[in-house]
Write an enzyme that holds these catalytic residues in place. Structure first.
Site, PDB file in Angstrom:
ATOM      1  N   HIS A  62     108.724  50.615  65.206  1.00 15.75           N
ATOM      2  CA  HIS A  62     110.007  50.263  65.810  1.00 15.75           C
ATOM      3  C   HIS A  62     110.052  48.764  66.150  1.00 15.75           C
ATOM      4  O   HIS A  62     111.047  48.092  65.884  1.00 15.75           O
ATOM      5  CB  HIS A  62     110.232  51.050  67.106  1.00 15.75           C
ATOM      6  CG  HIS A  62     110.337  52.530  66.930  1.00 15.75           C
ATOM      7  ND1 HIS A  62     109.405  53.407  67.448  1.00 15.75           N
ATOM      8  CD2 HIS A  62     111.266  53.303  66.312  1.00 15.75           C
ATOM      9  CE1 HIS A  62     109.764  54.647  67.157  1.00 15.75           C
ATOM     10  NE2 HIS A  62     110.888  54.619  66.463  1.00 15.75           N
ATOM     11  N   SER A  81     104.365  56.803  63.681  1.00 15.85           N
ATOM     12  CA  SER A  81     105.461  57.733  63.936  1.00 15.85           C
ATOM     13  C   SER A  81     105.388  58.176  65.396  1.00 15.85           C
ATOM     14  O   SER A  81     104.286  58.320  65.949  1.00 15.85           O
ATOM     15  CB  SER A  81     105.312  58.962  63.028  1.00 15.85           C
ATOM     16  OG  SER A  81     106.123  60.023  63.493  1.00 15.85           O
ATOM     17  N   SER A  82     106.545  58.418  65.996  1.00 18.07           N
ATOM     18  CA  SER A  82     106.558  58.915  67.375  1.00 18.07           C
ATOM     19  C   SER A  82     105.815  60.243  67.444  1.00 18.07           C
ATOM     20  O   SER A  82     105.195  60.572  68.453  1.00 18.07           O
ATOM     21  CB  SER A  82     107.994  59.118  67.849  1.00 18.07           C
ATOM     22  OG  SER A  82     108.707  57.911  67.716  1.00 18.07           O
ATOM     23  N   HIS A 126     106.886  52.621  68.960  1.00 22.34           N
ATOM     24  CA  HIS A 126     105.568  52.203  68.466  1.00 22.34           C
ATOM     25  C   HIS A 126     105.746  50.923  67.659  1.00 22.34           C
ATOM     26  O   HIS A 126     106.859  50.386  67.565  1.00 22.34           O
ATOM     27  CB  HIS A 126     104.944  53.336  67.641  1.00 22.34           C
ATOM     28  CG  HIS A 126     105.848  53.888  66.576  1.00 22.34           C
ATOM     29  ND1 HIS A 126     106.246  53.154  65.485  1.00 22.34           N
ATOM     30  CD2 HIS A 126     106.484  55.089  66.455  1.00 22.34           C
ATOM     31  CE1 HIS A 126     107.033  53.883  64.723  1.00 22.34           C
ATOM     32  NE2 HIS A 126     107.212  55.062  65.288  1.00 22.34           N
ATOM     33  N   GLU A 169     111.836  52.013  56.070  1.00 22.04           N
ATOM     34  CA  GLU A 169     111.612  52.721  54.803  1.00 22.04           C
ATOM     35  C   GLU A 169     110.735  53.948  55.018  1.00 22.04           C
ATOM     36  O   GLU A 169     110.582  54.766  54.127  1.00 22.04           O
ATOM     37  CB  GLU A 169     110.969  51.771  53.784  1.00 22.04           C
ATOM     38  CG  GLU A 169     111.962  50.739  53.282  1.00 22.04           C
ATOM     39  CD  GLU A 169     111.335  49.649  52.434  1.00 22.04           C
ATOM     40  OE1 GLU A 169     110.097  49.650  52.288  1.00 22.04           O
ATOM     41  OE2 GLU A 169     112.088  48.796  51.944  1.00 22.04           O
ATOM     42  N   GLN A 172     120.628  66.290  64.914  1.00 24.63           N
ATOM     43  CA  GLN A 172     119.856  66.137  63.680  1.00 24.63           C
ATOM     44  C   GLN A 172     118.590  66.989  63.659  1.00 24.63           C
ATOM     45  O   GLN A 172     117.815  66.922  62.711  1.00 24.63           O
ATOM     46  CB  GLN A 172     119.524  64.666  63.419  1.00 24.63           C
ATOM     47  CG  GLN A 172     118.482  64.070  64.340  1.00 24.63           C
ATOM     48  CD  GLN A 172     118.360  62.568  64.125  1.00 24.63           C
ATOM     49  OE1 GLN A 172     119.260  61.808  64.451  1.00 24.63           O
ATOM     50  NE2 GLN A 172     117.249  62.134  63.555  1.00 24.63           N
ATOM     51  N   GLY A 226     113.396  56.591  70.497  1.00 22.29           N
ATOM     52  CA  GLY A 226     112.424  56.299  71.548  1.00 22.29           C
ATOM     53  C   GLY A 226     111.004  56.655  71.158  1.00 22.29           C
ATOM     54  O   GLY A 226     110.703  56.808  69.969  1.00 22.29           O
ATOM     55  N   ALA A 227     110.129  56.778  72.172  1.00 31.57           N
ATOM     56  CA  ALA A 227     108.677  56.908  71.955  1.00 31.57           C
ATOM     57  C   ALA A 227     108.262  55.781  71.010  1.00 31.57           C
ATOM     58  O   ALA A 227     107.680  56.001  69.946  1.00 31.57           O
ATOM     59  CB  ALA A 227     108.315  58.286  71.397  1.00 31.57           C
TER      60      ALA A 227
HETATM   61  P1  AMP Z   1     112.979  57.167  64.924  1.00 32.04           P
HETATM   62  O1  AMP Z   1     112.832  56.725  66.344  1.00 32.04           O
HETATM   63  O2  AMP Z   1     111.817  57.924  64.401  1.00 32.04           O
HETATM   64  O3  AMP Z   1     114.310  57.806  64.658  1.00 32.04           O
HETATM   65  O4  AMP Z   1     112.974  55.827  64.079  1.00 32.04           O
HETATM   66  C1  AMP Z   1     113.869  54.784  64.339  1.00 32.04           C
HETATM   67  C2  AMP Z   1     113.792  53.793  63.214  1.00 32.04           C
HETATM   68  O5  AMP Z   1     112.467  53.288  63.116  1.00 32.04           O
HETATM   69  C3  AMP Z   1     114.133  54.422  61.852  1.00 32.04           C
HETATM   70  O6  AMP Z   1     114.896  53.492  61.094  1.00 32.04           O
HETATM   71  C4  AMP Z   1     112.777  54.650  61.253  1.00 32.04           C
HETATM   72  O7  AMP Z   1     112.778  54.667  59.849  1.00 32.04           O
HETATM   73  C5  AMP Z   1     112.014  53.447  61.782  1.00 32.04           C
HETATM   74  N1  AMP Z   1     110.581  53.699  61.743  1.00 32.04           N
HETATM   75  C6  AMP Z   1     109.915  54.764  62.257  1.00 32.04           C
HETATM   76  N2  AMP Z   1     108.593  54.661  61.974  1.00 32.04           N
HETATM   77  C7  AMP Z   1     108.434  53.537  61.264  1.00 32.04           C
HETATM   78  C8  AMP Z   1     107.313  52.891  60.644  1.00 32.04           C
HETATM   79  N3  AMP Z   1     106.102  53.398  60.716  1.00 32.04           N
HETATM   80  N4  AMP Z   1     107.526  51.737  59.988  1.00 32.04           N
HETATM   81  C9  AMP Z   1     108.771  51.201  59.880  1.00 32.04           C
HETATM   82  N5  AMP Z   1     109.861  51.761  60.437  1.00 32.04           N
HETATM   83  C10 AMP Z   1     109.710  52.909  61.099  1.00 32.04           C
END
Ligand code: AMP
Length: 280
Positions: free
Chosen positions: A39, A188-189, A36, A151, A63, A33-34
């Protein structure tokens, strides 16, 4: 704009995916969530290839090795749903902890070797065990044909590929490029927790990654590590690690190769940020 369907239970999502509809391909984007642009870029890729896309929103407690980090993790389900509704055509799975980890839940574990020990594995003890546990459980529930990972979390992507390989799961894992803000900061969130000044300070991370990439001809990996360490010393950020690894084995490299990848983790105030760049 079509209203986004939101499922909060395993049963409701399960019957939508299997009984009510027979989707030839199910794309899956697991998130915490959160949401951006990063995502959204994953969801867009999934939409382009799959008949239906499921986006999960679940802040996975297993995690997090730091309780404060878990507590401070930004959560705003309504805003996330609105954002998806405005930009994507997908269904949302937003379960509670009990749905993901019921009483009889047995965590799935796999042997990660070096992949689980270096960088994020070394600094965040148990992190990848938690990632494997939640992603395996989510795969069990969603049963996707394709799953999309950023990535941005380079090591996590490798862990998921390893899991799918070792357990022989019939799921295609697709790695998606890092989405960056126009400034270069990787979305990033956690960026929500940065002040405007900290957002500027944090640009040092990507700057260092680009600098070392450009300077490969004139400095060795060891010299490049010292260069980055010095750059962080004269900044408000705290470097946790800079590592140059082989993108397949995750072993640190002594000399540059086309498969070398640079990875950084650093604290900007109390916010931990990660970023990476291929040196090819
Ligand atoms: P998270 O919500 O941070 O667990 O991220 C969920 C998915 O979104 C994961 O596969 C992350 O690698 C991907 N993700 C997060 N930030 C980015 C970004 N800036 N660019 C591409 N993918 C992202």
């Amino acid at each position: 704009m079509t209203k986004t369907r939101v499922f909060t239970t395993v049963d409701a999502l399960g019957s939508y995916l299997s009984e009510e509809n027979q989707f030839a391909s199910v794309g899956f984007v697991p998130t915490m969530g959160a949401l951006h642009h990063g995502h959204i870029s994953l969801v867009k890729q999934a939409e382009a290839h799959c008949e239906v896309v499921v986006v999960s929103i679940f802040v996975n407690p297993t995690q997090f090795n730091d309780v404060t980090d878990l507590e401070k993790y930004p959560r705003n389900l309504d805003a996330d749903i609105e954002r998806l509704e405005a930009n994507c055509d997908c269904v949302v799975f937003a379960p509670g902890v009990d749905e993901i980890y019921p009483k009889n839940h047995q965590p799935k574990r796999i042997e990660l070797g070096l992949l689980g020990a270096v960088m994020e594995g070394g600094f965040r003890e148990g992190h990848f065990d938690g990632v494997v546990e939640v992603v395996y459980r989510l795969f069990e529930i969603v049963r996707p044909t394709h799953a999309y990972f950023g990535e941005k979390d380079f090591q996590q992507l490798a862990v998921i590929k390893r899991m799918v390989n070792v357990l022989n799961l019939p799921i295609q894992i697709i790695g998606c490029p890092i989405y960056r803000e126009p400034s270069g900061l990787a979305a990033s969130s956690r960026n929500q927790r940065l002040s405007e000044t900290e957002k500027l300070d944090a640009l040092l991370i990507y700057k260092c990654l680009r600098d070392v990439k450009l300077q490969q001809k004139v400095q060795s990996p060891q010299e490049a590590i010292r260069y980055v360490q010095e750059a962080f010393k004269s900044s408000p950020l705290q470097l946790e690690y800079i590592d140059f690894i082989d993108a397949t084995t995750f072993a640190s490299v002594e000399v540059w190769t086309p498969n070398t990848h640079a990875c950084i983790a650093a604290f900007c105030g109390s916010v931990r940020l990660i970023d990476n760049l291929s040196m090819a």
